[in-house]
Every structure is written in C-alpha cells, then in structure tokens.
Design a protein around this motif. Structure first.
Motif, PDB file in Angstrom:
ATOM      1  N   MET A 177       0.867  -1.193   0.000  1.00  0.00           N
ATOM      2  CA  MET A 177       0.000   0.000   0.000  1.00  0.00           C
ATOM      3  C   MET A 177       0.899   1.236   0.000  1.00  0.00           C
ATOM      4  N   SER A 178       0.696   2.144  -0.907  1.00  0.00           N
ATOM      5  CA  SER A 178       1.562   3.308  -1.010  1.00  0.00           C
ATOM      6  C   SER A 178       0.735   4.588  -1.050  1.00  0.00           C
ATOM      7  N   HIS A 179       1.115   5.523  -0.193  1.00  0.00           N
ATOM      8  CA  HIS A 179       0.463   6.830  -0.149  1.00  0.00           C
ATOM      9  C   HIS A 179      -1.067   6.754  -0.130  1.00  0.00           C
ATOM     10  N   PRO A 180      -1.664   6.141   0.913  1.00  0.00           N
ATOM     11  CA  PRO A 180      -3.135   6.088   0.969  1.00  0.00           C
ATOM     12  C   PRO A 180      -3.753   7.466   1.126  1.00  0.00           C
ATOM     13  N   VAL A 181      -2.978   8.417   1.655  1.00  0.00           N
ATOM     14  CA  VAL A 181      -3.437   9.804   1.737  1.00  0.00           C
ATOM     15  C   VAL A 181      -2.313  10.692   1.205  1.00  0.00           C
ATOM     16  N   PRO A 182      -2.636  11.817   0.589  1.00  0.00           N
ATOM     17  CA  PRO A 182      -1.611  12.666  -0.027  1.00  0.00           C
ATOM     18  C   PRO A 182      -0.569  13.192   0.952  1.00  0.00           C
ATOM     19  N   SER A 183      -0.920  13.264   2.227  1.00  0.00           N
ATOM     20  CA  SER A 183      -0.005  13.836   3.205  1.00  0.00           C
ATOM     21  C   SER A 183       0.924  12.810   3.847  1.00  0.00           C
ATOM     22  N   ASP A 184       0.765  11.534   3.512  1.00  0.00           N
ATOM     23  CA  ASP A 184       1.616  10.490   4.105  1.00  0.00           C
ATOM     24  C   ASP A 184       2.810  10.236   3.193  1.00  0.00           C
ATOM     25  N   LEU A 185       3.687  11.219   3.101  1.00  0.00           N
ATOM     26  CA  LEU A 185       4.797  11.176   2.147  1.00  0.00           C
ATOM     27  C   LEU A 185       5.749  10.014   2.411  1.00  0.00           C
ATOM     28  N   TYR A 186       5.983   9.696   3.697  1.00  0.00           N
ATOM     29  CA  TYR A 186       6.957   8.659   4.038  1.00  0.00           C
ATOM     30  C   TYR A 186       6.312   7.295   4.286  1.00  0.00           C
ATOM     31  N   GLY A 187       5.029   7.160   3.976  1.00  0.00           N
ATOM     32  CA  GLY A 187       4.377   5.864   4.041  1.00  0.00           C
ATOM     33  C   GLY A 187       4.167   5.311   5.433  1.00  0.00           C
ATOM     34  N   THR A 188       3.709   6.145   6.353  1.00  0.00           N
ATOM     35  CA  THR A 188       3.455   5.682   7.715  1.00  0.00           C
ATOM     36  C   THR A 188       2.410   4.569   7.741  1.00  0.00           C
ATOM     37  N   PHE A 189       1.403   4.675   6.894  1.00  0.00           N
ATOM     38  CA  PHE A 189       0.347   3.657   6.863  1.00  0.00           C
ATOM     39  C   PHE A 189       0.894   2.287   6.461  1.00  0.00           C
ATOM     40  N   ASN A 190       2.034   2.264   5.778  1.00  0.00           N
ATOM     41  CA  ASN A 190       2.630   0.993   5.375  1.00  0.00           C
ATOM     42  C   ASN A 190       3.162   0.198   6.562  1.00  0.00           C
ATOM     43  N   LEU A 191       3.298   0.846   7.718  1.00  0.00           N
ATOM     44  CA  LEU A 191       3.763   0.159   8.920  1.00  0.00           C
ATOM     45  C   LEU A 191       2.661  -0.695   9.547  1.00  0.00           C
ATOM     46  N   LEU A 192       1.427  -0.480   9.116  1.00  0.00           N
ATOM     47  CA  LEU A 192       0.303  -1.256   9.640  1.00  0.00           C
ATOM     48  C   LEU A 192       0.220  -2.620   8.952  1.00  0.00           C
ATOM     49  N   THR A 193      -0.451  -3.554   9.610  1.00  0.00           N
ATOM     50  CA  THR A 193      -0.725  -4.838   8.980  1.00  0.00           C
ATOM     51  C   THR A 193      -1.789  -4.642   7.897  1.00  0.00           C
ATOM     52  N   PRO A 194      -1.895  -5.558   6.944  1.00  0.00           N
ATOM     53  CA  PRO A 194      -2.950  -5.448   5.922  1.00  0.00           C
ATOM     54  C   PRO A 194      -4.348  -5.348   6.525  1.00  0.00           C
ATOM     55  N   SER A 195      -4.598  -6.067   7.628  1.00  0.00           N
ATOM     56  CA  SER A 195      -5.919  -6.007   8.266  1.00  0.00           C
ATOM     57  C   SER A 195      -6.181  -4.624   8.844  1.00  0.00           C
ATOM     58  N   GLU A 196      -5.160  -4.025   9.464  1.00  0.00           N
ATOM     59  CA  GLU A 196      -5.312  -2.677  10.017  1.00  0.00           C
ATOM     60  C   GLU A 196      -5.529  -1.660   8.902  1.00  0.00           C
ATOM     61  N   GLN A 197      -4.800  -1.823   7.807  1.00  0.00           N
ATOM     62  CA  GLN A 197      -4.983  -0.927   6.667  1.00  0.00           C
ATOM     63  C   GLN A 197      -6.391  -1.047   6.097  1.00  0.00           C
ATOM     64  N   GLN A 198      -6.906  -2.256   6.097  1.00  0.00           N
ATOM     65  CA  GLN A 198      -8.269  -2.478   5.600  1.00  0.00           C
ATOM     66  C   GLN A 198      -9.287  -1.745   6.462  1.00  0.00           C
ATOM     67  N   VAL A 199      -9.126  -1.835   7.782  1.00  0.00           N
ATOM     68  CA  VAL A 199     -10.052  -1.158   8.696  1.00  0.00           C
ATOM     69  C   VAL A 199     -10.016   0.347   8.461  1.00  0.00           C
ATOM     70  N   LEU A 200      -8.814   0.911   8.364  1.00  0.00           N
ATOM     71  CA  LEU A 200      -8.709   2.360   8.200  1.00  0.00           C
ATOM     72  C   LEU A 200      -9.152   2.803   6.807  1.00  0.00           C
ATOM     73  N   GLY A 201      -8.990   1.943   5.828  1.00  0.00           N
ATOM     74  CA  GLY A 201      -9.538   2.247   4.503  1.00  0.00           C
ATOM     75  C   GLY A 201     -11.057   2.325   4.544  1.00  0.00           C
ATOM     76  N   GLY A 202     -11.669   1.411   5.308  1.00  0.00           N
ATOM     77  CA  GLY A 202     -13.119   1.460   5.485  1.00  0.00           C
ATOM     78  C   GLY A 202     -13.554   2.702   6.229  1.00  0.00           C
ATOM     79  N   LEU A 203     -12.762   3.097   7.237  1.00  0.00           N
ATOM     80  CA  LEU A 203     -13.065   4.321   7.983  1.00  0.00           C
ATOM     81  C   LEU A 203     -12.984   5.531   7.061  1.00  0.00           C
ATOM     82  N   ARG A 204     -11.977   5.549   6.206  1.00  0.00           N
ATOM     83  CA  ARG A 204     -11.806   6.671   5.273  1.00  0.00           C
ATOM     84  C   ARG A 204     -13.043   6.830   4.388  1.00  0.00           C
ATOM     85  N   GLU A 205     -13.538   5.711   3.887  1.00  0.00           N
ATOM     86  CA  GLU A 205     -14.733   5.744   3.031  1.00  0.00           C
ATOM     87  C   GLU A 205     -15.963   6.170   3.825  1.00  0.00           C
ATOM     88  N   LEU A 206     -16.099   5.636   5.043  1.00  0.00           N
ATOM     89  CA  LEU A 206     -17.230   5.995   5.904  1.00  0.00           C
ATOM     90  C   LEU A 206     -17.245   7.496   6.177  1.00  0.00           C
TER      91      LEU A 206
END
Length: 395
Positions: A1-30
């Motif tokens: 997963m790369s740059h899920p948000v424009p402000s995450d230049l250094y890929g902080t979200f990439n430190l999460l597990t795929p399951s955690e990224q999935q949850v936050l992706g759902g939150l983003r859409e919600l």
C-alpha cells in the motif's frame, strides 16, 4: 500500500498490517460518505450532527471485527492513525470520538481496578456506556494539579458507603451526550485527588452547553455544576488516589492529542492542495506559482515531521517507555505545527480560505483549540525543559 493519503509522504500507513490498513480504509470511506456531508452545516450551526453517531459506533473502531477475525489486537499505531484519519476529516469529530476512545477509556483502564476495567471496557468499546473526562474547572486549568477545587467527602447513605461531591467543571467535551462523568474531586480527608464515575442524570448534576465558541464548534463542551451529588464507593475508580495517578493518565492521553493535531494538519494541507490545484488565476492554477509551492512544501514538511514524531512516540509507549516529557514534546510540537500549517493553508486559499465549503476554515479555527487543550504550549514546554535541565520552572 503506497500513499493512501496525499499527506503520508513517508508511508506511515505501510507500517500497519494489511488487516489494520483495511479497517482504516473502510473508515476513510465511511467518513467521506456518511460524515463529511454533515460537517460544514453542523459547524456553522454549532451543533453536533447526531446522524454521524450510529455509523461511527457501528464501525467498532476500538475493537474492529476485521482484526478480531485475523487474531490481531489493535496496536498503538493503529489507534494513532485512527485518530489521524478522524482529525484529517474534522478536528471536532476526532475530539468527540477520542473523548470516549482515549480519555474515558484510558482513565478506566489505568484508574479502575481490574474488576472495574474488565466490566466496563467492553461497554466503552461499543458505546453502550458513554463517558467523558471531567478534570478542568472554571478557575483551574493549567494549575489544576494543585488548584483542583471540587470536593469529595466520604458519607454513608442508608448503610452504603459513598461520597458527597460538590464543585464545578468547565470545557467538558461531550458531557451532554454521556452517561457518566469520570469526575475528579479532592478527598477532604487526605486532600488527595480521586476519580468518581458520576451519572449525568444524578440528582444535583447540572450540565450547561458552552455557547459562543469560535473553535471546535461541532464538539459540544459544557459547564457542569455539582451540588451535594452522592455516589457509592463502587463508583470510585480504585487506582486513582493522587494527582500523580491522574498525571499517569495524562501522559498517555497527550499522545492521542498529538495524533489528532497531526491529522488536522494533514486535513488543512490536503484542503489547500485541492484548492490551489483547481483554482486558476493569471491563466494557470495557483499551485503553479513558486510562492504557493513553497508554502505547500512547508505544510507537507510539517505534517511529515509530525507523523514521524508521533509514530516514534507510540512505538516507545508500546515498548513500555512512558515519559511525561516525551508526550509533552509531541503535543507541544504538533499543535504548534498545526497552527502554522492551518494558517498557511488559509493564506494560499486567499479570501476563499475563510468559507466552510473549502474546508480550510474549519481547520484554521479548530487549530486554536487544539493548541490549548490537553496542556497549553507553555505548560508542555515547561515539562520538556524540566526534564532537559533538571530544573523545575513551575514555581
């Protein structure tokens, strides 16, 4: 997963597990589909949009089913980035949610007995018990450690041991929507600060909305009066027996606020980026001008530095390192960078930066509240410098 948000230049979200990224992706859409459409109107009206509550509760962000199914316990980094996502949309929404997930949940976890925590935490996680953190008083904010004036006197009623509480609290966010107040009062017998879970509908409790705010207008802050309010001993959080115990809670809570500041900063930057790439002046997008690009770069630098700071702080805390100066530094720095970033975002949007439809105005105004709550810039600076020098400048 790369740059899920424009402000995450250094890929902080990439430190999460795929399951955690999935949850936050759902939150983003919600947030985009079920929360954002209500935010600007609620902000202008100074009211909380009740229609956003059910989707946020049903998402079970504190105890996500997706993580349970994967056998994963929510990490500190997940919880931090959850606050980041909420604040990236709106600081009031994040502050409201954190009142439950951060402030109230933390004080019960750290301040309650094992039995109290075991009983209450599931109810807090699913919002079947809504609570708030009631510490600040009308005359005591930064000096609350020594100045806390609300009083508690041990008193039995009908053979049941309990406490009679009198006093006042101010700036208590979400109090009118809560079932209980995690309320701090000074035991008149030993002059130590204790914490009590006071039902908001208890006799002698009066909650009044604070009006006329120009910041965090969605968040409903309240004045609270307590006149001869009685609660049983079972309502006292058993591991809060001094202000040092309260400080242990605040040490953890400040990291939550630092994540909120970083998220609001990202929201301001992204709103400015959207506007300046779409707005044309002198025959080209505003984002094509050198002066605007320099400001956008400064904003992104502020967000990136803040994300790096709060990420490392959270990693330290997860390893068991909790220091007042670490959380104080994070809150002090991120809140200051938020203030600067929101001002730059408003600046590059020109006159249109003060209207709600472009989003920047909310972040610009809300930055002022975040700069002051959970410890002012000055108080946090003194905590940091006391640790650095070994000299206290508080007195």
């Amino acid at each position: 997963m790369s740059h899920p948000v424009p402000s995450d230049l250094y890929g902080t979200f990439n430190l999460l597990t795929p399951s955690e990224q999935q949850v936050l992706g759902g939150l983003r859409e919600l947030l985009q589909t079920q929360v954002k459409p209500h935010v600007n109107g609620a902000w202008e009206a100074g009211e909380f949009p009740e229609q956003i509550l059910a989707p946020l509760i049903e998402a079970r962000l504190m105890d996500p089913p997706e993580l349970k199914e994967a056998g994963i316990k929510p990490t500190g980094l997940y919880e931090g980035l959850r606050n980041f996502e909420l604040a990236r949309l709106d600081a009031s929404v994040a502050t409201f949610y954190n009142a439950q997930s951060g402030l109230f949940r933390t004080v019960v976890k750290l301040g309650g007995s094992e039995e109290q925590h075991r009983e209450l935490d599931p109810k807090i996680a699913d919002f079947s018990l809504k609570g708030v953190f009631a510490l600040t008083e009308p005359e005591h904010g930064s000096d609350i450690a020594g100045g806390l004036a609300a009083s508690a006197v041990a008193e039995s009623v009908g053979g049941v041991s309990g406490w009679r509480i009198n006093g006042a609290k101010r700036w208590i966010g979400g109090a009118s929507q809560a079932d209980v107040l995690a309320l701090f009062a000074r035991d008149q017998a030993d002059q130590q600060v204790k914490c009590f879970l006071v039902p908001t509908d208890a006799q002698g409790v009066k909650i009044t909305k604070i009006t006329g705010k120009t910041s965090l207008r969605i968040m409903q802050n309240a004045d609270i009066e307590l006149v001869d309010v009685w609660v049983p001993e079972s309502a006292r959080l058993q591991r809060i027996n001094s202000f040092a115990d309260v400080a242990a809670c605040l040490r953890t809570m400040r990291s939550d606020v630092a994540w909120i500041a970083a998220g609001a900063m990202a929201g301001a930057y992204e709103a400015a980026l959207r506007y300046t790439t779409q707005r044309t002046q002198f025959g080209k997008p505003l984002a094509g001008f050198q002066l605007v690009q320099e400001k956008l770069a400064r904003m992104l630098g502020n967000v990136t530095a803040s994300l790096a700071l709060v990420t490392r702080l959270t990693q330290q805390q997860e390893s068991g390192i909790y220091k007042d100066e670490n959380s104080a530094l994070a809150k002090m720095f991120t809140a200051r960078m938020l203030r600067e970033t929101a001002a730059l975002a408003r600046e590059v949007c020109g006159g249109n930066g003060i209207v709600l439809e472009n989003d920047v105005a909310r972040f610009h105004a809300d930055a002022e509240a975040i700069y002051s709550y959970e410890g002012t810039h000055e108080i946090n600076a003194l905590i940091v410098a006391r640790a650095a020098t070994g000299i206290s400048a508080f007195k």
